[in-house]
Write a protein that holds these residues in place. Structure first.
Motif, PDB file in Angstrom:
ATOM      1  N   THR A  97      -5.544 -28.326  51.095  1.00 56.23           N
ATOM      2  CA  THR A  97      -6.736 -28.563  51.916  1.00 56.23           C
ATOM      3  C   THR A  97      -7.846 -29.206  51.106  1.00 56.23           C
ATOM      4  OG1 THR A  97      -6.187 -26.678  53.342  1.00 56.23           O
ATOM      5  CG2 THR A  97      -8.459 -27.470  53.381  1.00 56.23           C
ATOM      6  N   CYS A 158     -13.589 -29.029  57.902  1.00 54.22           N
ATOM      7  CA  CYS A 158     -12.246 -28.726  57.380  1.00 54.22           C
ATOM      8  C   CYS A 158     -12.196 -27.330  56.768  1.00 54.22           C
ATOM      9  CB  CYS A 158     -11.842 -29.775  56.349  1.00 54.22           C
ATOM     10  SG  CYS A 158     -11.509 -31.405  57.032  1.00 54.22           S
ATOM     11  N   ASP A 161     -12.267 -24.753  59.517  1.00 54.88           N
ATOM     12  CA  ASP A 161     -10.971 -24.645  60.178  1.00 54.88           C
ATOM     13  C   ASP A 161      -9.968 -23.897  59.306  1.00 54.88           C
ATOM     14  OD1 ASP A 161      -9.021 -25.644  62.344  1.00 54.88           O
ATOM     15  OD2 ASP A 161      -8.078 -26.339  60.498  1.00 54.88           O
ATOM     16  N   PHE A 162     -10.001 -24.166  58.001  1.00 55.03           N
ATOM     17  CA  PHE A 162      -9.025 -23.527  57.114  1.00 55.03           C
ATOM     18  C   PHE A 162      -9.310 -22.039  56.944  1.00 55.03           C
ATOM     19  CE2 PHE A 162      -7.766 -22.213  52.803  1.00 55.03           C
ATOM     20  CZ  PHE A 162      -6.392 -22.355  52.930  1.00 55.03           C
ATOM     21  N   HIS A 167      -5.809 -18.299  60.325  1.00 55.58           N
ATOM     22  CA  HIS A 167      -4.891 -18.523  59.223  1.00 55.58           C
ATOM     23  C   HIS A 167      -4.545 -17.224  58.505  1.00 55.58           C
ATOM     24  CE1 HIS A 167      -4.924 -22.896  59.330  1.00 55.58           C
ATOM     25  NE2 HIS A 167      -6.187 -22.786  59.661  1.00 55.58           N
ATOM     26  N   SER A 193      -4.134 -27.723  60.632  1.00 55.80           N
ATOM     27  CA  SER A 193      -5.132 -27.991  59.590  1.00 55.80           C
ATOM     28  C   SER A 193      -4.938 -29.366  58.988  1.00 55.80           C
ATOM     29  CB  SER A 193      -5.036 -26.935  58.482  1.00 55.80           C
ATOM     30  OG  SER A 193      -5.678 -25.760  58.873  1.00 55.80           O
TER      31      SER A 193
END
Length: 333
Positions: A97, A158, A161-162, A167, A193
């Motif tokens: 990521t 990002c 989201d991660f 997750h 992702s």
């Protein structure tokens, strides 16, 4: 319990060779990108203002320093810690990521470099395009700050989201004996992702491609104008066009190679569990940042002079060392 996908591993010798190659690529990448930063930082220390091209190359090199560090972490994780029976460990997902984020930031700076070349070198015939090029050239640092702001927004999205709860909480909510289902959910989250982080690369990619296309069109017009006039073959405008296009085409080739390797590595990691294939992809990804930095150094006059100065200093120091060891060597020769 359903059996997991068979594990495809690699030999100890292959792991050691891959790790040594990754360290070599990391060393070369750090040296060439740190060289670009150091030369321009030395000019700032000597109170020599940086032009826009130098400034964006410094930003591009700094982003690539992070890229090289993340790729080395990726190589170490693959060689020493990553188990293909658990291809979606949180550590490996975090490395990938952050690599996607750093690669996206690097793309934003490359788009700014392409836009700068386009505004400085390309020849426009329409009044609106002339005004736009003049505006970009005169306010380029604001454009660079805007690109940095957009990249920061994409980075925040990002990371959000991660690090969102999906997750990390899905495996704890589901029953522990449903391993295969948990793994499928984790794969879907990872694919989400990966796609979500790379959507942010679309705007800088469009800016880069459009400005590069305009520069190519300007080169064609310039060549036609040269053919209609009898002029010396060493035309400064033609040389500037060719030099800028070499920079941009080389970046595009390296970026496509790196992105393709990253794209191929995802199914190799998640679906095929092929550690050898992922290692090949990571090795290709690590070679790209240093390759384009070397192209930038070879095509930039200031950086070439710095390289020549360093080589001259090294040769002079070697000669002085020989004279100290053999005082009569120069007299005999």
């Amino acid at each position: 319990m359903l059996p997991l996908t068979p594990v495809l591993t690699v030999s100890y010798e292959a792991k050691v060779s891959f790790l040594l190659l990754s360290i070599l690529e990391f060393t070369v990448g750090i040296l060439v990108n740190a060289f670009i930063v150091a030369v321009n930082f030395w000019d700032m220390v000597n109170r020599q203002p940086l032009n826009n091209c130098d400034l964006v190359m410094v930003c591009l090199s700094i982003s690539r320093l992070f890229l090289q560090g993340l790729l080395l972490l990726d190589a170490v994780q693959l060689s020493c810690f990553q188990q293909m029976k658990d291809p979606l460990s949180h550590n490996y997902q975090a490395i990938l990521t952050f690599w996607m984020i750093a690669n996206q930031v690097s793309l934003w700076f490359a788009a700014c470099l392409s836009l700068l070349y386009c505004s400085k070198i390309a020849r426009f015939h329409h009044t609106s395009m002339l005004h736009l090029a003049s505006w970009v050239s005169s306010r380029f640092r604001r454009v660079l700050l805007a690109a940095l702001l957009f990249s920061c927004i994409c980075t925040a999205l990002c990371l959000w989201d991660f690090f969102s709860g999906s997750h990390f909480t899905v495996t704890s909510v589901l029953p522990t004996n449903n391993t295969e289902f948990n793994l499928k959910i984790a794969k879907l989250n990872f694919f989400h992702s990966f796609i979500f982080c790379n959507v942010g690369s679309i705007p800088p990619s469009l800016v880069f491609l459009v400005s590069s296309a305009v520069l190519f069109t300007s080169l064609g017009s310039h060549v036609k104008a040269m053919k209609s006039r009898t002029r010396d073959s060493r035309d400064p405008g033609l040389e500037a066009h060719i030099r800028a296009i070499i920079f941009l085409v080389s970046f595009l080739c390296f970026y496509v190679l790196s992105f393709s390797a990253a794209l191929v590595s995802v199914p190799l990691l998640v679906l095929r569990h092929s550690k050898g294939g992922v290692m090949v992809c990571v090795g290709m990804m690590a070679a790209c940042p240093s390759g384009h930095a070397a192209v930038l150094i070879s095509g930039n006059a200031k950086l070439r002079r710095a390289v020549e100065t360093m080589l001259f200093w090294f040769q002079s120091s070697q000669v002085r060392r020989v004279h100290r060891c053999f005082p009569g060597y120069s007299d005999k020769s």
